[in-house]
Write a protein that holds these residues in place. Structure first.
Motif, PDB file in Angstrom:
ATOM      1  N   TYR A 132       0.853  -1.190   0.000  1.00 18.39           N
ATOM      2  CA  TYR A 132       0.000   0.000   0.000  1.00 18.39           C
ATOM      3  C   TYR A 132       0.880   1.228   0.000  1.00 18.39           C
ATOM      4  O   TYR A 132       1.844   1.312   0.761  1.00 18.39           O
ATOM      5  CB  TYR A 132      -0.911   0.009   1.233  1.00 18.39           C
ATOM      6  CG  TYR A 132      -2.000  -1.019   1.175  1.00 18.39           C
ATOM      7  CD1 TYR A 132      -1.786  -2.312   1.637  1.00 18.39           C
ATOM      8  CD2 TYR A 132      -3.252  -0.704   0.651  1.00 18.39           C
ATOM      9  CE1 TYR A 132      -2.786  -3.265   1.576  1.00 18.39           C
ATOM     10  CE2 TYR A 132      -4.255  -1.654   0.586  1.00 18.39           C
ATOM     11  CZ  TYR A 132      -4.012  -2.932   1.056  1.00 18.39           C
ATOM     12  OH  TYR A 132      -4.995  -3.869   0.992  1.00 18.39           O
ATOM     13  N   LEU A 187      -4.285  12.384   4.817  1.00 20.72           N
ATOM     14  CA  LEU A 187      -4.197  11.481   3.679  1.00 20.72           C
ATOM     15  C   LEU A 187      -4.785  12.129   2.424  1.00 20.72           C
ATOM     16  O   LEU A 187      -5.919  12.589   2.410  1.00 20.72           O
ATOM     17  CB  LEU A 187      -4.932  10.176   3.972  1.00 20.72           C
ATOM     18  CG  LEU A 187      -4.876   9.126   2.864  1.00 20.72           C
ATOM     19  CD1 LEU A 187      -3.450   8.618   2.671  1.00 20.72           C
ATOM     20  CD2 LEU A 187      -5.812   7.961   3.174  1.00 20.72           C
ATOM     21  N   ASP A 190       2.927   0.726   3.545  1.00 20.47           N
ATOM     22  CA  ASP A 190       2.837  -0.356   4.515  1.00 20.47           C
ATOM     23  C   ASP A 190       2.652  -1.696   3.808  1.00 20.47           C
ATOM     24  O   ASP A 190       2.528  -1.770   2.594  1.00 20.47           O
ATOM     25  CB  ASP A 190       1.806  -0.083   5.614  1.00 20.47           C
ATOM     26  CG  ASP A 190       0.366  -0.278   5.186  1.00 20.47           C
ATOM     27  OD1 ASP A 190      -0.506   0.115   5.975  1.00 20.47           O
ATOM     28  OD2 ASP A 190       0.096  -0.824   4.106  1.00 20.47           O
ATOM     29  N   TYR A 191       2.692  -2.725   4.620  1.00 22.23           N
ATOM     30  CA  TYR A 191       2.637  -4.089   4.109  1.00 22.23           C
ATOM     31  C   TYR A 191       1.194  -4.543   4.053  1.00 22.23           C
ATOM     32  O   TYR A 191       0.363  -4.060   4.805  1.00 22.23           O
ATOM     33  CB  TYR A 191       3.412  -5.021   5.044  1.00 22.23           C
ATOM     34  CG  TYR A 191       4.792  -4.526   5.419  1.00 22.23           C
ATOM     35  CD1 TYR A 191       4.977  -3.757   6.564  1.00 22.23           C
ATOM     36  CD2 TYR A 191       5.903  -4.831   4.638  1.00 22.23           C
ATOM     37  CE1 TYR A 191       6.236  -3.298   6.915  1.00 22.23           C
ATOM     38  CE2 TYR A 191       7.154  -4.371   4.990  1.00 22.23           C
ATOM     39  CZ  TYR A 191       7.316  -3.605   6.128  1.00 22.23           C
ATOM     40  OH  TYR A 191       8.557  -3.159   6.479  1.00 22.23           O
ATOM     41  N   ALA A 192       0.887  -5.466   3.197  1.00 24.40           N
ATOM     42  CA  ALA A 192      -0.424  -6.094   3.242  1.00 24.40           C
ATOM     43  C   ALA A 192      -0.517  -6.849   4.550  1.00 24.40           C
ATOM     44  O   ALA A 192       0.480  -7.306   5.081  1.00 24.40           O
ATOM     45  CB  ALA A 192      -0.594  -7.048   2.064  1.00 24.40           C
ATOM     46  N   GLY A 193      -1.687  -6.976   5.071  1.00 25.24           N
ATOM     47  CA  GLY A 193      -1.824  -7.662   6.339  1.00 25.24           C
ATOM     48  C   GLY A 193      -2.402  -6.748   7.386  1.00 25.24           C
ATOM     49  O   GLY A 193      -2.759  -5.609   7.128  1.00 25.24           O
ATOM     50  N   ASN A 194      -2.445  -7.256   8.577  1.00 32.83           N
ATOM     51  CA  ASN A 194      -3.173  -6.537   9.620  1.00 32.83           C
ATOM     52  C   ASN A 194      -2.381  -5.433  10.290  1.00 32.83           C
ATOM     53  O   ASN A 194      -2.948  -4.546  10.892  1.00 32.83           O
ATOM     54  CB  ASN A 194      -3.655  -7.523  10.680  1.00 32.83           C
ATOM     55  CG  ASN A 194      -4.753  -8.413  10.145  1.00 32.83           C
ATOM     56  OD1 ASN A 194      -5.492  -8.005   9.263  1.00 32.83           O
ATOM     57  ND2 ASN A 194      -4.847  -9.616  10.641  1.00 32.83           N
ATOM     58  N   ASN A 195      -1.073  -5.515  10.229  1.00 28.19           N
ATOM     59  CA  ASN A 195      -0.300  -4.471  10.878  1.00 28.19           C
ATOM     60  C   ASN A 195      -0.225  -3.275   9.968  1.00 28.19           C
ATOM     61  O   ASN A 195       0.283  -3.358   8.853  1.00 28.19           O
ATOM     62  CB  ASN A 195       1.105  -4.968  11.213  1.00 28.19           C
ATOM     63  CG  ASN A 195       1.831  -4.000  12.109  1.00 28.19           C
ATOM     64  OD1 ASN A 195       1.436  -2.857  12.256  1.00 28.19           O
ATOM     65  ND2 ASN A 195       2.904  -4.441  12.710  1.00 28.19           N
ATOM     66  N   ARG A 196      -0.716  -2.160  10.414  1.00 28.37           N
ATOM     67  CA  ARG A 196      -0.807  -0.993   9.565  1.00 28.37           C
ATOM     68  C   ARG A 196       0.262   0.041   9.879  1.00 28.37           C
ATOM     69  O   ARG A 196       0.070   1.213   9.633  1.00 28.37           O
ATOM     70  CB  ARG A 196      -2.188  -0.356   9.725  1.00 28.37           C
ATOM     71  CG  ARG A 196      -3.339  -1.291   9.394  1.00 28.37           C
ATOM     72  CD  ARG A 196      -3.423  -1.531   7.905  1.00 28.37           C
ATOM     73  NE  ARG A 196      -4.447  -2.479   7.542  1.00 28.37           N
ATOM     74  CZ  ARG A 196      -5.727  -2.190   7.340  1.00 28.37           C
ATOM     75  NH1 ARG A 196      -6.135  -0.950   7.493  1.00 28.37           N
ATOM     76  NH2 ARG A 196      -6.582  -3.111   7.004  1.00 28.37           N
ATOM     77  N   LYS A 197       1.395  -0.366  10.418  1.00 28.74           N
ATOM     78  CA  LYS A 197       2.373   0.661  10.726  1.00 28.74           C
ATOM     79  C   LYS A 197       2.923   1.216   9.429  1.00 28.74           C
ATOM     80  O   LYS A 197       3.240   0.487   8.493  1.00 28.74           O
ATOM     81  CB  LYS A 197       3.475   0.123  11.622  1.00 28.74           C
ATOM     82  CG  LYS A 197       4.589  -0.648  10.957  1.00 28.74           C
ATOM     83  CD  LYS A 197       5.606  -1.056  12.003  1.00 28.74           C
ATOM     84  CE  LYS A 197       6.775  -1.783  11.390  1.00 28.74           C
ATOM     85  NZ  LYS A 197       7.701  -2.279  12.413  1.00 28.74           N
ATOM     86  N   LEU A 198       3.008   2.526   9.365  1.00 26.38           N
ATOM     87  CA  LEU A 198       3.438   3.203   8.158  1.00 26.38           C
ATOM     88  C   LEU A 198       4.931   3.486   8.199  1.00 26.38           C
ATOM     89  O   LEU A 198       5.485   3.837   9.232  1.00 26.38           O
ATOM     90  CB  LEU A 198       2.679   4.527   7.997  1.00 26.38           C
ATOM     91  CG  LEU A 198       1.166   4.408   7.825  1.00 26.38           C
ATOM     92  CD1 LEU A 198       0.528   5.788   7.749  1.00 26.38           C
ATOM     93  CD2 LEU A 198       0.834   3.607   6.577  1.00 26.38           C
ATOM     94  N   TRP A 206       7.702   5.921   6.434  1.00 28.46           N
ATOM     95  CA  TRP A 206       7.579   7.239   5.825  1.00 28.46           C
ATOM     96  C   TRP A 206       8.830   7.685   5.082  1.00 28.46           C
ATOM     97  O   TRP A 206       9.956   7.328   5.440  1.00 28.46           O
ATOM     98  CB  TRP A 206       7.310   8.284   6.915  1.00 28.46           C
ATOM     99  CG  TRP A 206       6.042   8.094   7.657  1.00 28.46           C
ATOM    100  CD1 TRP A 206       5.822   7.234   8.688  1.00 28.46           C
ATOM    101  CD2 TRP A 206       4.802   8.785   7.428  1.00 28.46           C
ATOM    102  NE1 TRP A 206       4.515   7.344   9.119  1.00 28.46           N
ATOM    103  CE2 TRP A 206       3.876   8.290   8.378  1.00 28.46           C
ATOM    104  CE3 TRP A 206       4.400   9.776   6.538  1.00 28.46           C
ATOM    105  CZ2 TRP A 206       2.564   8.753   8.443  1.00 28.46           C
ATOM    106  CZ3 TRP A 206       3.091  10.243   6.616  1.00 28.46           C
ATOM    107  CH2 TRP A 206       2.189   9.727   7.563  1.00 28.46           C
TER     108      TRP A 206
END
Lengths: 112, 117
Positions: free
Chosen positions: A32, A46, A92-100, A102
């Motif tokens: 993403y 955003l 960020d990565y696909a999956g549940n962890n949404r840490k960005l 930058w």
């Protein structure tokens, strides 16, 4: 090596110009890709996000992702003085962890 | 609808003192994040709450930092004792349930500017 590289500028353009902002990244696991806009003394807001490769358009803004080159871009058409801000890319990565993750952000000034 | 709010907007403390930052997310947002931006550096992830549980605290710098989220509502980030390198802008963000289409957008507060002298 930084995961996300972004030229901090500053970038100064006349009103009405087409602005091109970009970031490169090293981690192929990113799925993403976001562009945030930040005005002085405010939090990031955003603008657009794109999943995987391709283009996305919203009004005067177009986001492009080229995963083969690990390169993302944001184009602003008919730039306005109100577009003057810092533009940050984030991923960020696909999956549940949404840490960005930058980029540094690019400071843009659109001059009337 | 109120956005994400943070308090205080600015804090100046001496090295060795304690500071507590507060974040109130958008009502109904299960996910709450803390980020930090040190001058001249990128914004860095600190931790992520889902409701009252810590989902990921991999970005917390060390054990001088303690984050809590009482009852899954507001969150606090305590720094004790503060060091010079803790200076920066601390951002809080919140997002909806990850299972929703809108769950990927993180809404940011204005940040708390922390200066440690």
């Amino acid at each position: 090596q930084k995961e996300v590289e972004q030229d901090p500028g500053p970038l100064s353009v006349p009103e009405g110009a087409i602005v091109s902002l970009n970031c490169t990244y090293s981690n192929s696991a990113f799925q993403y890709f976001m562009w945030y806009r930040q005005y002085s003394r405010k939090g990031p807001e955003l603008l657009m996000y794109t999943y995987s490769s391709g283009n996305k358009e919203d009004g005067r803004f177009t986001a492009q992702v080229d995963k083969s080159s690990k390169y993302i871009s944001l184009f602003i058409r008919d730039s306005q003085p109100s577009d003057s801000a810092t533009y940050l890319c984030a991923m960020d990565y696909a999956g549940n962890n949404r840490k960005l993750i930058w980029g540094l952000g690019t400071s843009l000034a659109v001059n009337p | 609808e109120a956005g994400v709010t943070q308090f205080p907007s600015h804090s100046v403390i001496e090295k060795g003192q304690t500071v507590t930052l507060r974040c109130d997310p958008i009502s109904g947002h299960d996910n709450l994040y803390w980020y930090r931006r040190v001058m001249g550096k990128e914004i860095k992830f600190l931790l992520h709450f889902v409701k009252e549980s810590k989902q990921d605290e991999s970005g917390m710098p060390n054990n001088r930092f303690l984050a809590e989220r009482t009852g899954g509502t507001y969150s606090t980030l305590k720094v004790q004792p503060a060091e010079l390198e803790d200076s920066g802008v601390y951002f809080c963000a919140s997002s909806q349930d990850r299972r929703t289409s809108g769950g990927r957008e993180q809404f940011f507060g204005p940040g708390t500017r922390l200066t440690v002298l």
